[in-house]
Design a protein around this motif. Sequence first.
Motif, PDB file in Angstrom:
ATOM      1  N   ALA A 142       0.825  -1.205   0.000  1.00  0.00           N
ATOM      2  CA  ALA A 142       0.000   0.000   0.000  1.00  0.00           C
ATOM      3  C   ALA A 142       0.860   1.256   0.000  1.00  0.00           C
ATOM      4  O   ALA A 142       0.543   2.238  -0.687  1.00  0.00           O
ATOM      5  CB  ALA A 142      -0.937  -0.013   1.216  1.00  0.00           C
ATOM      6  N   PHE A 143       1.947   1.244   0.753  1.00  0.00           N
ATOM      7  CA  PHE A 143       2.817   2.416   0.848  1.00  0.00           C
ATOM      8  C   PHE A 143       3.443   2.734  -0.503  1.00  0.00           C
ATOM      9  O   PHE A 143       3.419   3.883  -0.965  1.00  0.00           O
ATOM     10  CB  PHE A 143       3.895   2.166   1.901  1.00  0.00           C
ATOM     11  N   VAL A 144       3.997   1.711  -1.162  1.00  0.00           N
ATOM     12  CA  VAL A 144       4.667   1.927  -2.451  1.00  0.00           C
ATOM     13  C   VAL A 144       3.666   2.344  -3.520  1.00  0.00           C
ATOM     14  O   VAL A 144       3.921   3.264  -4.312  1.00  0.00           O
ATOM     15  CB  VAL A 144       5.423   0.651  -2.875  1.00  0.00           C
ATOM     16  N   LEU A 145       2.499   1.688  -3.552  1.00  0.00           N
ATOM     17  CA  LEU A 145       1.503   2.038  -4.556  1.00  0.00           C
ATOM     18  C   LEU A 145       1.004   3.466  -4.358  1.00  0.00           C
ATOM     19  O   LEU A 145       0.781   4.196  -5.329  1.00  0.00           O
ATOM     20  CB  LEU A 145       0.320   1.068  -4.485  1.00  0.00           C
ATOM     21  N   ALA A 146       0.815   3.867  -3.108  1.00  0.00           N
ATOM     22  CA  ALA A 146       0.342   5.221  -2.840  1.00  0.00           C
ATOM     23  C   ALA A 146       1.366   6.256  -3.270  1.00  0.00           C
ATOM     24  O   ALA A 146       1.014   7.320  -3.803  1.00  0.00           O
ATOM     25  CB  ALA A 146       0.012   5.386  -1.354  1.00  0.00           C
ATOM     26  N   LEU A 147       2.639   5.978  -3.065  1.00  0.00           N
ATOM     27  CA  LEU A 147       3.685   6.923  -3.450  1.00  0.00           C
ATOM     28  C   LEU A 147       3.757   7.103  -4.964  1.00  0.00           C
ATOM     29  O   LEU A 147       4.202   8.146  -5.450  1.00  0.00           O
ATOM     30  CB  LEU A 147       5.050   6.458  -2.930  1.00  0.00           C
ATOM     31  N   ALA A 148       3.329   6.085  -5.713  1.00  0.00           N
ATOM     32  CA  ALA A 148       3.365   6.163  -7.170  1.00  0.00           C
ATOM     33  C   ALA A 148       2.014   6.544  -7.765  1.00  0.00           C
ATOM     34  O   ALA A 148       1.830   6.463  -8.979  1.00  0.00           O
ATOM     35  CB  ALA A 148       3.828   4.824  -7.755  1.00  0.00           C
TER      36      ALA A 148
END
Length: 252
Positions: A142-148
Amino acid sequence: MLDALSSALAGVVFGLALAAPPGPMNAVIAEESVLRGWGAGFKAGLGALSADATFFLLALVGVVGFVERYPTVRALMVGVGGLLMVYFAYGAAKGAEETFRPERVQSDGDAGGDGADTRADGSGDAPTAPGSAATSTGFRKAFVLALANPYQILFWLTMGVGLLRKGEADLLAEMPYVGDSLAGTLVVETGSPALVVGFFAGILLWATGFPAALVTAERRVDEFAPVVAVVSALVLAGFGVVFLYDAVTTLL
């Protein structure tokens, strides 16, 4: 005191309104919740919240604005996000496939024995949800997807940082999908730290309640977990394709 309280409550409503609509973050939270339990779903929600907190800090120092000013940088971020979403969609589909498989098989000695079921691996333990033995990666996903996610970058470029500036904001007008129909419903004065605190509290409330609701439903409805996993895979794949198309067209 009353002004601060009303600002905080408005922030909670705003945070819930932004966190609730369907999207890649909720797809990850849903998948983690039904396949690995409430704790995994909650951690995925914390991953999305942590990304928002990161964007908030980056927007304050101007980094988010830098990304938006350079289309190539933004396109590369979106492309990476699209690839990750397609990859995670594959993982969600695999999780759905596992939940459809029979979890118990009759042992060789059942024909004349006590009729007890055993696991396919030979143990007599109760079946567990697919992936429950493995360390949950929901927070990182979730963290990585949100950052992108370009939509979150755009939000923090506009409405997000504006929460701390003196003025007024039409909060529900920023909701995805239904913002136009809710315009004018919740107009508040910005520039209050209580509003920002309430905003993140609303996201945290969603990250707590949404996985709990899914886990409760999964316990009561047969085949709920695979259906949610399939829907999560489709949502992630759909957003992944859209993000990849956005990145390719921008770069070309």
